[in-house]
Design a protein around this motif. Sequence first.
Motif, PDB file in Angstrom:
ATOM      1  N   GLY A 130      70.285  95.392 -24.276  1.00 41.24           N
ATOM      2  CA  GLY A 130      70.417  96.749 -23.761  1.00 41.24           C
ATOM      3  C   GLY A 130      71.783  97.347 -24.037  1.00 41.24           C
ATOM      4  N   LEU A 131      72.826  96.541 -23.871  1.00 39.27           N
ATOM      5  CA  LEU A 131      74.185  97.018 -24.130  1.00 39.27           C
ATOM      6  C   LEU A 131      74.365  97.396 -25.597  1.00 39.27           C
ATOM      7  N   LEU A 132      73.956  96.517 -26.493  1.00 39.81           N
ATOM      8  CA  LEU A 132      74.154  96.753 -27.920  1.00 39.81           C
ATOM      9  C   LEU A 132      73.200  97.814 -28.460  1.00 39.81           C
ATOM     10  N   LEU A 133      71.981  97.834 -27.952  1.00 41.50           N
ATOM     11  CA  LEU A 133      70.974  98.768 -28.446  1.00 41.50           C
ATOM     12  C   LEU A 133      71.399 100.216 -28.224  1.00 41.50           C
ATOM     13  N   GLY A 134      71.939 100.510 -27.056  1.00 42.06           N
ATOM     14  CA  GLY A 134      72.377 101.875 -26.788  1.00 42.06           C
ATOM     15  C   GLY A 134      73.473 102.325 -27.727  1.00 42.06           C
ATOM     16  N   ASN A 135      74.405 101.432 -28.030  1.00 45.27           N
ATOM     17  CA  ASN A 135      75.497 101.776 -28.933  1.00 45.27           C
ATOM     18  C   ASN A 135      75.009 101.970 -30.368  1.00 45.27           C
ATOM     19  N   VAL A 136      74.172 101.058 -30.851  1.00 50.10           N
ATOM     20  CA  VAL A 136      73.657 101.173 -32.217  1.00 50.10           C
ATOM     21  C   VAL A 136      72.790 102.423 -32.352  1.00 50.10           C
ATOM     22  N   MET A 137      72.007 102.719 -31.329  1.00 51.20           N
ATOM     23  CA  MET A 137      71.175 103.929 -31.340  1.00 51.20           C
ATOM     24  C   MET A 137      72.029 105.181 -31.521  1.00 51.20           C
ATOM     25  N   ASN A 138      73.127 105.264 -30.785  1.00 49.03           N
ATOM     26  CA  ASN A 138      74.013 106.432 -30.903  1.00 49.03           C
ATOM     27  C   ASN A 138      74.628 106.530 -32.299  1.00 49.03           C
ATOM     28  N   ALA A 139      75.075 105.391 -32.842  1.00 53.16           N
ATOM     29  CA  ALA A 139      75.675 105.394 -34.174  1.00 53.16           C
ATOM     30  C   ALA A 139      74.659 105.799 -35.236  1.00 53.16           C
ATOM     31  N   THR A 140      73.438 105.294 -35.123  1.00 55.67           N
ATOM     32  CA  THR A 140      72.386 105.647 -36.073  1.00 55.67           C
ATOM     33  C   THR A 140      72.079 107.134 -36.017  1.00 55.67           C
ATOM     34  N   ALA A 216      87.606  87.365 -18.694  1.00 54.76           N
ATOM     35  CA  ALA A 216      86.859  88.623 -18.828  1.00 54.76           C
ATOM     36  C   ALA A 216      87.287  89.374 -20.083  1.00 54.76           C
ATOM     37  N   SER A 217      88.575  89.340 -20.404  1.00 51.97           N
ATOM     38  CA  SER A 217      89.059  90.028 -21.603  1.00 51.97           C
ATOM     39  C   SER A 217      88.495  89.389 -22.866  1.00 51.97           C
ATOM     40  N   ARG A 218      88.315  88.076 -22.848  1.00 50.25           N
ATOM     41  CA  ARG A 218      87.736  87.400 -24.009  1.00 50.25           C
ATOM     42  C   ARG A 218      86.283  87.831 -24.233  1.00 50.25           C
ATOM     43  N   TYR A 219      85.527  87.924 -23.143  1.00 52.57           N
ATOM     44  CA  TYR A 219      84.150  88.406 -23.262  1.00 52.57           C
ATOM     45  C   TYR A 219      84.118  89.838 -23.791  1.00 52.57           C
ATOM     46  N   GLN A 220      85.055  90.664 -23.340  1.00 55.90           N
ATOM     47  CA  GLN A 220      85.088  92.050 -23.792  1.00 55.90           C
ATOM     48  C   GLN A 220      85.395  92.135 -25.284  1.00 55.90           C
ATOM     49  N   VAL A 221      86.304  91.301 -25.757  1.00 59.28           N
ATOM     50  CA  VAL A 221      86.616  91.272 -27.193  1.00 59.28           C
ATOM     51  C   VAL A 221      85.377  90.900 -27.995  1.00 59.28           C
ATOM     52  N   LEU A 222      84.657  89.876 -27.534  1.00 63.85           N
ATOM     53  CA  LEU A 222      83.436  89.453 -28.220  1.00 63.85           C
ATOM     54  C   LEU A 222      82.418  90.589 -28.247  1.00 63.85           C
ATOM     55  N   LEU A 223      82.214  91.228 -27.100  1.00 63.82           N
ATOM     56  CA  LEU A 223      81.202  92.274 -27.026  1.00 63.82           C
ATOM     57  C   LEU A 223      81.580  93.493 -27.869  1.00 63.82           C
ATOM     58  N   MET A 224      82.855  93.876 -27.863  1.00 63.49           N
ATOM     59  CA  MET A 224      83.268  95.000 -28.688  1.00 63.49           C
ATOM     60  C   MET A 224      83.121  94.691 -30.171  1.00 63.49           C
ATOM     61  N   SER A 225      83.346  93.448 -30.548  1.00 59.47           N
ATOM     62  CA  SER A 225      83.153  93.045 -31.947  1.00 59.47           C
ATOM     63  C   SER A 225      81.683  93.146 -32.333  1.00 59.47           C
ATOM     64  N   LEU A 226      80.804  92.739 -31.418  1.00 57.46           N
ATOM     65  CA  LEU A 226      79.365  92.849 -31.679  1.00 57.46           C
ATOM     66  C   LEU A 226      78.950  94.315 -31.757  1.00 57.46           C
ATOM     67  N   ILE A 227      79.492  95.139 -30.870  1.00 54.63           N
ATOM     68  CA  ILE A 227      79.132  96.561 -30.854  1.00 54.63           C
ATOM     69  C   ILE A 227      79.522  97.246 -32.155  1.00 54.63           C
ATOM     70  N   VAL A 228      80.767  97.069 -32.601  1.00 59.07           N
ATOM     71  CA  VAL A 228      81.201  97.764 -33.812  1.00 59.07           C
ATOM     72  C   VAL A 228      80.456  97.243 -35.039  1.00 59.07           C
ATOM     73  N   SER A 229      80.129  95.954 -35.053  1.00 57.96           N
ATOM     74  CA  SER A 229      79.368  95.404 -36.182  1.00 57.96           C
ATOM     75  C   SER A 229      77.949  95.962 -36.208  1.00 57.96           C
ATOM     76  N   GLY A 230      77.301  95.990 -35.045  1.00 58.47           N
ATOM     77  CA  GLY A 230      75.956  96.547 -34.975  1.00 58.47           C
ATOM     78  C   GLY A 230      75.935  98.018 -35.341  1.00 58.47           C
ATOM     79  N   ASN A 231      76.937  98.769 -34.857  1.00 63.83           N
ATOM     80  CA  ASN A 231      77.018 100.197 -35.187  1.00 63.83           C
ATOM     81  C   ASN A 231      77.196 100.419 -36.687  1.00 63.83           C
TER      82      ASN A 231
END
Length: 265
Positions: A130-140, A216-231
């Motif tokens: 759900g987190l990644l899908l919303g971001n990729v949807m917006n980028a698309t 928590a910051s490490r998880y955020q780095v991982l998630l932001m990396s996944l978001i920008v890659s998916g986008n």
Amino acid sequence: MLTTGDMLVAAALIAIGSALSFLLSLGLQRVLLVSAVRMAVQLALVGSVLLFVFGHASVWLTIGLLAFMFTAAAREAGSRQQVRLGLWWHFGIAGASTVTGTVIVVLIGLLTGLQPHPWYVARTAIPLTGLLLGNVMNATSLSMNTLLSAITRERQAIEARIILGATRAQAMNGLIRQAIRTALLPTLNQMAAAGIITMPGIMTGQILAGMNPLAASRYQVLLMSLIVSGNLIGATAAAYLAAWRLTDSRGRLRLERLLPRLQKG
């Protein structure tokens, strides 16, 4: 755990915002109230569905919910453009690009950094998707809107390049790159501001839940990396597929493949 009183405080803030809108003649009070009620109902329904899915631990329930999420995202990704391709091609490209970008990075996240057991467990797979899908949807959506509008606006320049011997890729590469950059700009701004100007939502939630801030910051780095890659994957796929659809095998521009009522806008 938030209490009923805490929820009443949240409702009071919405009511105050509506009152200010009325006093300042902004005309937003109705939209604000309707949006707040819609948000509350939707989140309550989602919470109930997730509670049911998590409690039954069925892979088929997980797949069914993810399929519904992907279908809704494909529709939303293709519904915000001012200029559109023919119906099936338009939503097909938007959906395929969104799903492709999301699935790739979700699998990377589940199989590497997060590693739940089993890897498809609903409690991890559904929120991450759900987190990644919303971001990729917006980028698309941004990528398609930017490219289709630019191609319509720059039609004569594109056709002139083709007449002078340029391939369809050469004629539209600049517009494709601009569309991808535009789609990624919000994410890049968010990454640049993370931790200095703004505290990212996932990190904030984990800290409020009691997690160590460094973890928590490490998880955020991982998630932001996944978001920008998916986008990047979704935006690139959408731009190239849309450009491919608007040309034929001889490299000619085919704007008649746009919906007639939107082609003039």
